[in-house]
Design a protein around this motif. Structure first.
Motif, short mmCIF file in Angstrom:
data_model
loop_
_atom_site.label_atom_id
_atom_site.label_comp_id
_atom_site.label_asym_id
_atom_site.label_seq_id
_atom_site.Cartn_x
_atom_site.Cartn_y
_atom_site.Cartn_z
N LEU A 119 176.75 60.94 -13.92
CA LEU A 119 176.88 61.08 -12.48
C LEU A 119 175.70 60.43 -11.76
N TRP A 120 174.49 60.65 -12.26
CA TRP A 120 173.32 60.05 -11.64
C TRP A 120 173.37 58.53 -11.77
N LEU A 121 173.83 58.02 -12.93
CA LEU A 121 173.92 56.58 -13.11
C LEU A 121 174.93 55.96 -12.16
N VAL A 122 176.06 56.63 -11.96
CA VAL A 122 177.08 56.11 -11.05
C VAL A 122 176.55 56.10 -9.62
N GLN A 123 175.88 57.17 -9.22
CA GLN A 123 175.30 57.22 -7.88
C GLN A 123 174.24 56.13 -7.70
N SER A 124 173.40 55.96 -8.70
CA SER A 124 172.35 54.95 -8.62
C SER A 124 172.94 53.55 -8.56
N PHE A 125 173.92 53.30 -9.41
CA PHE A 125 174.56 51.98 -9.42
C PHE A 125 175.25 51.70 -8.09
N THR A 126 175.92 52.70 -7.54
CA THR A 126 176.59 52.54 -6.25
C THR A 126 175.59 52.23 -5.15
N TYR A 127 174.47 52.95 -5.14
CA TYR A 127 173.43 52.69 -4.14
C TYR A 127 172.87 51.29 -4.29
N LEU A 128 172.52 50.91 -5.51
CA LEU A 128 171.93 49.60 -5.74
C LEU A 128 172.91 48.48 -5.41
N PHE A 129 174.18 48.67 -5.75
CA PHE A 129 175.19 47.67 -5.42
C PHE A 129 175.36 47.57 -3.90
N SER A 130 175.37 48.70 -3.21
CA SER A 130 175.50 48.70 -1.75
C SER A 130 174.29 48.03 -1.09
N PHE A 131 173.10 48.35 -1.59
CA PHE A 131 171.87 47.74 -1.08
C PHE A 131 171.92 46.23 -1.26
N SER A 132 172.33 45.79 -2.45
CA SER A 132 172.43 44.36 -2.73
C SER A 132 173.46 43.69 -1.84
N SER A 133 174.61 44.31 -1.69
CA SER A 133 175.68 43.74 -0.87
C SER A 133 175.25 43.62 0.59
N LEU A 134 174.60 44.64 1.08
CA LEU A 134 174.15 44.64 2.46
C LEU A 134 173.17 43.50 2.73
N PHE A 135 172.15 43.38 1.89
CA PHE A 135 171.14 42.35 2.14
C PHE A 135 171.63 40.95 1.78
N LEU A 136 172.55 40.85 0.84
CA LEU A 136 173.14 39.55 0.54
C LEU A 136 173.99 39.06 1.71
N THR A 137 174.76 39.96 2.28
CA THR A 137 175.60 39.60 3.43
C THR A 137 174.75 39.29 4.66
N ALA A 138 173.75 40.13 4.93
CA ALA A 138 172.88 39.89 6.09
C ALA A 138 172.09 38.60 5.93
N GLY A 139 171.63 38.33 4.73
CA GLY A 139 170.90 37.09 4.48
C GLY A 139 171.78 35.87 4.64
N TYR A 140 173.02 35.97 4.16
CA TYR A 140 173.95 34.85 4.33
C TYR A 140 174.26 34.63 5.80
N TYR A 141 174.43 35.70 6.56
CA TYR A 141 174.70 35.57 7.99
C TYR A 141 173.54 34.86 8.69
N MET A 142 172.32 35.26 8.36
CA MET A 142 171.15 34.60 8.96
C MET A 142 171.05 33.15 8.53
N PHE A 143 171.36 32.87 7.27
CA PHE A 143 171.32 31.50 6.75
C PHE A 143 172.35 30.64 7.47
N LYS A 144 173.52 31.18 7.67
CA LYS A 144 174.59 30.43 8.35
C LYS A 144 174.23 30.21 9.81
N ALA A 145 173.64 31.21 10.45
CA ALA A 145 173.24 31.07 11.85
C ALA A 145 172.14 30.02 12.01
N LYS A 146 171.28 29.86 11.01
CA LYS A 146 170.22 28.87 11.07
C LYS A 146 170.79 27.45 10.98
N GLU A 147 171.86 27.29 10.20
CA GLU A 147 172.44 25.97 10.00
C GLU A 147 173.01 25.39 11.29
N LEU A 148 173.51 26.27 12.15
CA LEU A 148 174.16 25.79 13.37
C LEU A 148 173.22 25.29 14.38
#
Length: 148
Positions: A119-148
């Motif tokens: 249970l702890w591993l699933v919670q930890s993995f879910t948090y880490l995956f969510s953290f990664s997804s959030l910052f990967l998406t936000a970073g891509y959005y900023m990268f794309k906005a810089k290109e324009l």
């Protein structure tokens, strides 16, 4: 998207190479100093290496996100190191914040050795995956906005 993902992937590959170097040096020094190879320890060290990729991926996506705020690499690196230190130090001052930062999961591999709490591993993995997804998406959005 491919350009930004290649940037994050390059950071992840360098991080993995550093992990492999640490693994190899630990294996070589334990072999040289103990004169015998304990294969059960080699297996647990290898498992530790493999599962350490997950929390480091969250920090890699944060580093890629931070690099979008700066034009110079030294400023990006310095602020990344400062932010990492801050994430590592804040839980000492505020213990309730310990699981809000990915630095709290740097010893995540220890949960895989011995009695595993699924249970702890699933919670930890879910948090880490969510953290990664959030910052990967936000970073891509900023990268794309810089290109324009």
């Amino acid at each position: 998207m491919e350009i930004y993902l290649s940037k994050a992937t390059a950071i992840a590959v360098l991080t993995f190479i550093q992990l492999v170097i640490v693994w190899a040096s630990a294996f070589i020094t334990s072999t040289a100093l103990e004169k015998t190879i304990v294969w059960t320890e080699a297996g647990s060290v290898t498992l530790s290496l493999l599962v350490s990729i997950v929390p480091l991926a969250a920090i890699v996506t944060l580093a890629a996100f931070i690099s979008q705020w700066f034009k110079s690499s030294p400023a990006s690196l310095a602020s990344g190191i400062f932010l990492y230190g801050l994430m590592a130090a804040l839980p000492f001052a505020f213990p309730n914040l310990v699981h809000l930062f990915p630095t709290a999961y740097m010893d995540w591999y220890q949960q895989w050795l011995g009695n595993v709490n699924v249970l702890w591993l699933v919670q930890s993995f879910t948090y880490l995956f969510s953290f990664s997804s959030l910052f990967l998406t936000a970073g891509y959005y900023m990268f794309k906005a810089k290109e324009l």
